[in-house]
Design a protein around this motif. Sequence first.
Motif, PDB file in Angstrom:
ATOM      1  N   SER A  30       0.900  -1.099  -0.240  1.00  0.00           N
ATOM      2  CA  SER A  30       0.191  -0.071   0.158  1.00  0.00           C
ATOM      3  C   SER A  30       0.724   1.246  -0.215  1.00  0.00           C
ATOM      4  CB  SER A  30      -0.858  -0.284   1.079  1.00  0.00           C
ATOM      5  OG  SER A  30      -0.440   0.000   2.087  1.00  0.00           O
ATOM      6  N   ILE A  51      -0.232   0.885 -11.758  1.00  0.00           N
ATOM      7  CA  ILE A  51      -2.006   0.876 -10.714  1.00  0.00           C
ATOM      8  C   ILE A  51      -1.581   2.307  -9.492  1.00  0.00           C
ATOM      9  CG2 ILE A  51      -1.077  -0.694  -9.491  1.00  0.00           C
ATOM     10  CD1 ILE A  51      -3.950  -1.722  -8.994  1.00  0.00           C
ATOM     11  N   GLN A  53      -1.330   3.828  -5.770  1.00  0.00           N
ATOM     12  CA  GLN A  53      -2.005   3.834  -4.599  1.00  0.00           C
ATOM     13  C   GLN A  53      -3.436   3.726  -4.003  1.00  0.00           C
ATOM     14  OE1 GLN A  53       1.043   5.245  -0.942  1.00  0.00           O
ATOM     15  NE2 GLN A  53       2.093   5.888  -2.681  1.00  0.00           N
ATOM     16  N   SER A  54      -4.435   4.568  -5.113  1.00  0.00           N
ATOM     17  CA  SER A  54      -5.444   4.794  -4.607  1.00  0.00           C
ATOM     18  C   SER A  54      -6.434   3.644  -5.571  1.00  0.00           C
ATOM     19  CB  SER A  54      -5.426   5.838  -4.921  1.00  0.00           C
ATOM     20  OG  SER A  54      -5.059   7.041  -6.502  1.00  0.00           O
ATOM     21  N   GLU A  55      -5.889   3.116  -6.458  1.00  0.00           N
ATOM     22  CA  GLU A  55      -6.316   1.915  -7.374  1.00  0.00           C
ATOM     23  C   GLU A  55      -6.878   2.985  -8.823  1.00  0.00           C
ATOM     24  OE1 GLU A  55      -7.168  -1.688  -6.676  1.00  0.00           O
ATOM     25  OE2 GLU A  55      -5.977  -0.530  -4.577  1.00  0.00           O
ATOM     26  N   ASP A  56      -6.419   4.119  -9.051  1.00  0.00           N
ATOM     27  CA  ASP A  56      -6.350   3.797 -10.495  1.00  0.00           C
ATOM     28  C   ASP A  56      -5.430   3.641 -11.245  1.00  0.00           C
ATOM     29  OD1 ASP A  56      -6.185   7.707  -9.016  1.00  0.00           O
ATOM     30  OD2 ASP A  56      -7.880   6.344  -9.760  1.00  0.00           O
ATOM     31  N   THR A  57      -5.861   3.648 -12.648  1.00  0.00           N
ATOM     32  CA  THR A  57      -5.383   2.461 -13.582  1.00  0.00           C
ATOM     33  C   THR A  57      -4.616   3.203 -14.419  1.00  0.00           C
ATOM     34  OG1 THR A  57      -6.950   1.277 -14.500  1.00  0.00           O
ATOM     35  CG2 THR A  57      -5.847  -0.070 -12.192  1.00  0.00           C
ATOM     36  N   ALA A  70      -3.729  -5.572 -10.871  1.00  0.00           N
ATOM     37  CA  ALA A  70      -4.819  -5.339 -10.436  1.00  0.00           C
ATOM     38  C   ALA A  70      -3.683  -5.813  -8.659  1.00  0.00           C
ATOM     39  CB  ALA A  70      -5.121  -6.748  -9.920  1.00  0.00           C
ATOM     40  N   ARG A  71      -4.268  -5.391  -7.306  1.00  0.00           N
ATOM     41  CA  ARG A  71      -2.856  -5.626  -6.291  1.00  0.00           C
ATOM     42  C   ARG A  71      -4.226  -6.291  -5.893  1.00  0.00           C
ATOM     43  NH1 ARG A  71      -0.751  -1.547  -4.195  1.00  0.00           N
ATOM     44  NH2 ARG A  71      -0.208   0.875  -5.927  1.00  0.00           N
ATOM     45  N   TYR A  73      -3.201  -7.213  -1.222  1.00  0.00           N
ATOM     46  CA  TYR A  73      -2.943  -6.164  -0.228  1.00  0.00           C
ATOM     47  C   TYR A  73      -2.650  -7.684   1.076  1.00  0.00           C
ATOM     48  CZ  TYR A  73      -3.783  -1.710  -2.119  1.00  0.00           C
ATOM     49  OH  TYR A  73      -3.519  -0.490  -3.398  1.00  0.00           O
TER      50      TYR A  73
END
Length: 121
Positions: A30, A51, A53-57, A70-71, A73
């Motif tokens: 994260s 990608i 830290q706020s999930e923008d790609t 994709a992540r 965590y």
Amino acid sequence: QVQLVESGGGLVQPGGSLRLSCVVSRRALSSYDMAWFRQAPGKERAFVAAISQSEDTYYADSVKGRFTIARDYAKNTVYLQMDRLKPEDTAVYYCASGDNFSIYPYDYSDWGQGTQVTVSS
């Protein structure tokens, strides 16, 4: 210093799929923006996907609609799902981490060792 280890490369026929994994250790996933780059023989390292830290790609035009980043965590892992692979996707694929959500290699401070992807019949 964060450590990145890629896996999942291999030989696949055109139209096939592969999923690359990048395990992040020594720091929490994260904490970073993450990206995949690739380098074909005789060519410069090229951006594939990122990608934040706020999930923008964000994706390179050449892979948009075929690849997904994709992540996870819980597993401290970043994935690159590659579908409908083409021969021109053949390259060594590198995972990278950094503090900037960027398409430029110089914005990423840590890199994995790379994993070979070969698309051929």
